[in-house]
Structure formats: C-alpha cells, structure tokens
Design a protein around this motif. Structure first.
Motif, PDB file in Angstrom:
ATOM      1  N   GLY A  26       0.817  -1.213   0.000  1.00 49.25           N
ATOM      2  CA  GLY A  26       0.000   0.000   0.000  1.00 49.25           C
ATOM      3  C   GLY A  26       0.846   1.255   0.000  1.00 49.25           C
ATOM      4  N   HIS A  27       1.904   1.268   0.791  1.00 47.24           N
ATOM      5  CA  HIS A  27       2.794   2.424   0.823  1.00 47.24           C
ATOM      6  C   HIS A  27       3.551   2.588  -0.494  1.00 47.24           C
ATOM      7  CE1 HIS A  27       2.539   4.172   4.821  1.00 47.24           C
ATOM      8  NE2 HIS A  27       2.393   2.943   5.334  1.00 47.24           N
ATOM      9  N   LEU A  28       3.951   1.464  -1.092  1.00 45.80           N
ATOM     10  CA  LEU A  28       4.727   1.512  -2.334  1.00 45.80           C
ATOM     11  C   LEU A  28       3.953   2.191  -3.458  1.00 45.80           C
ATOM     12  CD1 LEU A  28       6.569  -1.932  -2.491  1.00 45.80           C
ATOM     13  CD2 LEU A  28       7.626   0.329  -2.541  1.00 45.80           C
ATOM     14  N   LYS A  29       2.648   1.921  -3.552  1.00 49.51           N
ATOM     15  CA  LYS A  29       1.849   2.533  -4.619  1.00 49.51           C
ATOM     16  C   LYS A  29       1.921   4.056  -4.543  1.00 49.51           C
ATOM     17  CE  LYS A  29      -1.998   0.185  -3.881  1.00 49.51           C
ATOM     18  NZ  LYS A  29      -3.392  -0.296  -4.059  1.00 49.51           N
ATOM     19  N   GLU A  30       1.815   4.601  -3.344  1.00 49.86           N
ATOM     20  CA  GLU A  30       1.893   6.064  -3.167  1.00 49.86           C
ATOM     21  C   GLU A  30       3.303   6.582  -3.410  1.00 49.86           C
ATOM     22  OE1 GLU A  30       0.445   7.055   0.671  1.00 49.86           O
ATOM     23  OE2 GLU A  30      -1.563   6.199   0.343  1.00 49.86           O
ATOM     24  N   MET A  31       4.284   5.841  -2.873  1.00 46.23           N
ATOM     25  CA  MET A  31       5.671   6.282  -2.990  1.00 46.23           C
ATOM     26  C   MET A  31       6.142   6.284  -4.446  1.00 46.23           C
ATOM     27  SD  MET A  31       7.116   4.216   0.320  1.00 46.23           S
ATOM     28  CE  MET A  31       8.837   4.489  -0.058  1.00 46.23           C
ATOM     29  N   VAL A  32       5.763   5.274  -5.207  1.00 45.52           N
ATOM     30  CA  VAL A  32       6.183   5.195  -6.607  1.00 45.52           C
ATOM     31  C   VAL A  32       5.559   6.320  -7.421  1.00 45.52           C
ATOM     32  CG1 VAL A  32       6.041   3.808  -8.722  1.00 45.52           C
ATOM     33  CG2 VAL A  32       6.703   2.732  -6.569  1.00 45.52           C
ATOM     34  N   ASP A  33       4.294   6.649  -7.128  1.00 44.87           N
ATOM     35  CA  ASP A  33       3.656   7.783  -7.822  1.00 44.87           C
ATOM     36  C   ASP A  33       4.393   9.088  -7.514  1.00 44.87           C
ATOM     37  OD1 ASP A  33       1.742   6.287  -9.077  1.00 44.87           O
ATOM     38  OD2 ASP A  33       0.198   6.613  -7.544  1.00 44.87           O
ATOM     39  N   ASP A  34       4.739   9.288  -6.243  1.00 49.07           N
ATOM     40  CA  ASP A  34       5.485  10.494  -5.849  1.00 49.07           C
ATOM     41  C   ASP A  34       6.867  10.516  -6.509  1.00 49.07           C
ATOM     42  OD1 ASP A  34       3.377  11.257  -4.264  1.00 49.07           O
ATOM     43  OD2 ASP A  34       4.278  10.534  -2.391  1.00 49.07           O
TER      44      ASP A  34
ATOM     45  N   ILE B  81      14.560  12.748  -4.280  1.00 43.61           N
ATOM     46  CA  ILE B  81      14.518  11.620  -5.217  1.00 43.61           C
ATOM     47  C   ILE B  81      15.414  10.482  -4.717  1.00 43.61           C
ATOM     48  CG2 ILE B  81      15.242  10.859  -7.519  1.00 43.61           C
ATOM     49  CD1 ILE B  81      14.231  13.549  -8.584  1.00 43.61           C
ATOM     50  N   ARG B  82      16.603  10.815  -4.284  1.00 40.12           N
ATOM     51  CA  ARG B  82      17.540   9.786  -3.824  1.00 40.12           C
ATOM     52  C   ARG B  82      17.058   9.106  -2.546  1.00 40.12           C
ATOM     53  NH1 ARG B  82      22.942  13.235  -5.469  1.00 40.12           N
ATOM     54  NH2 ARG B  82      23.161  12.319  -7.554  1.00 40.12           N
ATOM     55  N   GLU B  83      16.490   9.888  -1.630  1.00 41.06           N
ATOM     56  CA  GLU B  83      15.987   9.296  -0.380  1.00 41.06           C
ATOM     57  C   GLU B  83      14.763   8.416  -0.639  1.00 41.06           C
ATOM     58  OE1 GLU B  83      15.307  12.512   2.300  1.00 41.06           O
ATOM     59  OE2 GLU B  83      17.427  12.688   2.879  1.00 41.06           O
TER      60      GLU B  83
ATOM     61  N   LYS C 154      15.778   5.150  -2.213  1.00 42.51           N
ATOM     62  CA  LYS C 154      16.341   4.245  -1.204  1.00 42.51           C
ATOM     63  C   LYS C 154      15.227   3.585  -0.381  1.00 42.51           C
ATOM     64  CE  LYS C 154      19.649   4.072   2.638  1.00 42.51           C
ATOM     65  NZ  LYS C 154      18.717   3.346   3.523  1.00 42.51           N
ATOM     66  N   GLU C 155      14.213   4.384  -0.012  1.00 45.51           N
ATOM     67  CA  GLU C 155      13.120   3.827   0.786  1.00 45.51           C
ATOM     68  C   GLU C 155      12.324   2.809  -0.018  1.00 45.51           C
ATOM     69  OE1 GLU C 155       9.329   5.279   3.553  1.00 45.51           O
ATOM     70  OE2 GLU C 155      10.686   6.771   2.643  1.00 45.51           O
ATOM     71  N   ILE C 156      12.062   3.121  -1.301  1.00 45.88           N
ATOM     72  CA  ILE C 156      11.341   2.167  -2.157  1.00 45.88           C
ATOM     73  C   ILE C 156      12.149   0.878  -2.300  1.00 45.88           C
ATOM     74  CG2 ILE C 156      10.602   1.718  -4.542  1.00 45.88           C
ATOM     75  CD1 ILE C 156       9.888   4.721  -4.731  1.00 45.88           C
ATOM     76  N   ARG C 157      13.435   1.021  -2.520  1.00 45.29           N
ATOM     77  CA  ARG C 157      14.307  -0.146  -2.670  1.00 45.29           C
ATOM     78  C   ARG C 157      14.317  -0.988  -1.391  1.00 45.29           C
ATOM     79  NH1 ARG C 157      20.360   1.381  -3.781  1.00 45.29           N
ATOM     80  NH2 ARG C 157      20.069   2.011  -1.610  1.00 45.29           N
ATOM     81  N   ASP C 158      14.349  -0.322  -0.220  1.00 45.12           N
ATOM     82  CA  ASP C 158      14.351  -1.049   1.059  1.00 45.12           C
ATOM     83  C   ASP C 158      13.051  -1.811   1.269  1.00 45.12           C
ATOM     84  OD1 ASP C 158      16.865  -0.085   1.559  1.00 45.12           O
ATOM     85  OD2 ASP C 158      16.213   1.496   2.956  1.00 45.12           O
ATOM     86  N   ARG C 159      11.923  -1.184   0.931  1.00 47.64           N
ATOM     87  CA  ARG C 159      10.629  -1.853   1.105  1.00 47.64           C
ATOM     88  C   ARG C 159      10.489  -3.032   0.141  1.00 47.64           C
ATOM     89  NH1 ARG C 159       6.586   0.492   4.285  1.00 47.64           N
ATOM     90  NH2 ARG C 159       7.122   2.558   5.094  1.00 47.64           N
TER      91      ARG C 159
ATOM     92  N   PHE D 283       6.785  -2.197  -9.947  1.00 49.44           N
ATOM     93  CA  PHE D 283       7.309  -1.069  -9.161  1.00 49.44           C
ATOM     94  C   PHE D 283       8.834  -1.058  -9.208  1.00 49.44           C
ATOM     95  CE2 PHE D 283       3.422  -1.188  -6.094  1.00 49.44           C
ATOM     96  CZ  PHE D 283       2.674  -0.479  -7.020  1.00 49.44           C
ATOM     97  N   GLY D 284       9.414  -2.241  -9.081  1.00 52.96           N
ATOM     98  CA  GLY D 284      10.875  -2.349  -9.091  1.00 52.96           C
ATOM     99  C   GLY D 284      11.473  -1.920 -10.419  1.00 52.96           C
ATOM    100  N   PHE D 285      10.888  -2.414 -11.533  1.00 53.82           N
ATOM    101  CA  PHE D 285      11.392  -2.041 -12.863  1.00 53.82           C
ATOM    102  C   PHE D 285      11.229  -0.539 -13.120  1.00 53.82           C
ATOM    103  CE2 PHE D 285      10.670  -6.607 -14.138  1.00 53.82           C
ATOM    104  CZ  PHE D 285      12.015  -6.883 -14.372  1.00 53.82           C
ATOM    105  N   LEU D 286      10.042  -0.008 -12.770  1.00 52.80           N
ATOM    106  CA  LEU D 286       9.757   1.399 -13.042  1.00 52.80           C
ATOM    107  C   LEU D 286      10.699   2.320 -12.281  1.00 52.80           C
ATOM    108  CD1 LEU D 286       7.995   3.595 -14.318  1.00 52.80           C
ATOM    109  CD2 LEU D 286       6.426   3.371 -12.370  1.00 52.80           C
ATOM    110  N   THR D 287      10.842   2.063 -10.975  1.00 59.09           N
ATOM    111  CA  THR D 287      11.697   2.947 -10.170  1.00 59.09           C
ATOM    112  C   THR D 287      13.167   2.842 -10.600  1.00 59.09           C
ATOM    113  OG1 THR D 287      11.807   1.235  -8.457  1.00 59.09           O
ATOM    114  CG2 THR D 287      10.210   2.996  -8.157  1.00 59.09           C
TER     115      THR D 287
END
Length: 282
Positions: free
Chosen positions: A22-30, A52-54, A57-62, A94-98
């Motif tokens: 659920g968090h990833l969907k919002e984070m990837v859009d941002d 962008i860098r932070e 990193k958070e998306i990658r960690d999740r 999400f992984g490919f897009l980011t």
C-alpha cells in the motif's frame, strides 16, 4: 479453533507485505512525479535531488523487505501462504519502473554536470582573452599566444608561400608583427580555399566554422599592409571565390587584443560586402 503460532506468524508476515504494498503505490507515484521535474534544460533544486535519492532508497528497502518475507513464506511457512499473483506482478513492476526512472535521473544529472563544466571551460577561455576566442584548437591557441609572446625570437628560413614581400633592411625589433585573417562565405568555397592554403612554420590556419576560416600570419620582417591586401584580393578575384569576405587584422602587441575586440571584429565581418577585402586596425 485457535490458530497455531506458525499460522498466526505467517499471517502477520502477509499483513506486512500488504502494508508495504500500500505504501509503495503512493511512494512510486510520488517518485515518478519528482523524476519528471528533472530535465537537462531546466535547473533542478538540490532539495528535489535529495528527495529523489531518499525516496528511491526507501522504495528499494521496502521492495527488499517484501522479497525477503516472500522467500520466508515460500519456505518455512509454505502451508500457510497463498500467493497473490496480481499483487506480485505490481510489486515487480514497481521495481522495474523505479529502477528505470532512477537510471534516467542520474544520467540527466551527468548531462547537466557535463554541460555546466563545458560552460565553465568556455567562460575560463573567454576570460583568458582574444587568442582563446580566435582559434578553437588548443594547439593553435597555444601557438598564437607563444608567437605573440616571443615574436622577436622567432625565425624561419623559407620565404613566404603567400608571395608577401618582406623588407629586410628595417630593424626587426621595430617591425615584427602578426596578421590575423578571416575568410567567410559559402562552406563549399571555404573548403576549396582551405585546401589551397600553404603557410609557413609559424603560421596557422583553422576551419573555425563551416563558413569561416581563421588564420594567423607571423611576419618576421616589415610587411606593407597594402601588399598583403593585394595577395588576398588576388584570391578573391577568382570567379569561384568572388563572394568570399576577407578581413585582415594587424597585431603588434598583446595590448591591442584587450577588451571586446573579438566581438568588434565579428561585427565588422557582418557589415562587409561579398568579395570585399578589408584591413581592420584594432
């Protein structure tokens, strides 16, 4: 009937995956929105770069946490795990897009850095003065500066291939100088003239632009400016070269090159007529 501890733990792991999803969907859009703000043409505020860098990193960690939990569920808690194929597909996307967005972001930053470095170099060259504007080639710039600095120490044995009469009876230290020349016109004519020039050891010619030749002639004896004009006039008298412009600039001292002389010379060239040969004292 109460659930066994392993089942309850497996369910808690599943809830963690769903929470991260659920968090990833919002984070990837941002993240996507921020990356679109970064272009080679526009200035990018430092806080956006940091965000962008932070966020990456958070998306990658999740994503890494989700992967680790899935591996655990597929192993030790396999009997309690029911895969959600649609969710798993979205997580993979999400992984490919980011990753792609971040790679493009870093590439743009490299482009911007290179462009800024180039602008700094151009600025430094312009600050160095006229010789660094008259020629693009580093070797030609260095030769120009060197010839101007040690003009009275230079020597050569061969006569001028341009057919310029240099008077040997006048004291050298009073008459040695340089003449800059510029030929401008149709690129095909510039090609032909360029191929025909045969200069001496300390002389330079450069294809400065598609429609422009820049050169330097080093005079070690007295030269009559009118005679030099006649030499170039004979070149332009040829029907094939009759539409070229030619500007000659005698230089006796580096002091003559101070200020915005380069811009003034360009302005003079713009105002000249086709087929005109002109000497411009600066």
């Amino acid at each position: 009937m109460s659930k066994d501890p392993m089942q309850r733990y497996a369910e808690s792991l599943e809830k963690t995956i769903q929470h991260n999803y659920g968090h990833l969907k919002e984070m990837v859009d941002d993240f996507k929105g921020l990356c679109l703000l970064v272009t080679p043409e526009k200035h990018t505020p430092q806080d956006i770069i940091v965000d962008i860098r932070e966020l990456f990193k958070e998306i990658r960690d999740r994503l890494a946490e989700i992967k680790a939990i899935q591996q655990l569920l597929q192993g030790k808690y396999r009997q309690y795990y029911r895969r959600d194929s649609l969710r798993d597909k979205s997580i993979m996307e999400f992984g490919f897009l980011t990753k792609n967005l971040y790679s493009k972001f870093e590439y743009i930053l490299i482009q911007k850095q290179a462009l800024a470095h180039k602008k700094e170099e151009v600025s430094r060259e312009e600050q160095k003065g006229f010789p660094y504007q008259w020629f693009h080639s580093r070797d030609n710039q260095v030769t120009f500066v060197r010839n101007l600095r040690i003009l009275h120490e230079l020597d050569y044995g061969d006569p001028s291939n341009l057919g310029i009469e240099e008077r040997r009876k006048v004291l050298q230290e009073k008459v040695r100088h340089l003449t800059l020349f510029c030929l401008r016109g149709n690129p095909s004519l510039i090609d032909e003239v360029y191929s025909r020039f045969r200069l001496r050891e300390h002389d330079i010619i450069e294809r400065y632009a598609q429609d422009e030749l820049h050169g330097l002639i080093t005079h070690l004896k007295e030269v009559n400016p009118a005679e030099l004009e006649k030499v170039f006039q004979r070149i332009l008298e040829s029907e094939e070269f009759s539409k070229l412009k030619c500007l000659l600039i005698p230089i006796h001292s580096s002091k003559e090159l101070e200020g915005n002389q380069f811009d003034m010379i360009k302005k003079t060239l713009d105002e000249m007529k086709e087929g005109e040969v002109k000497t411009n004292n600066i």
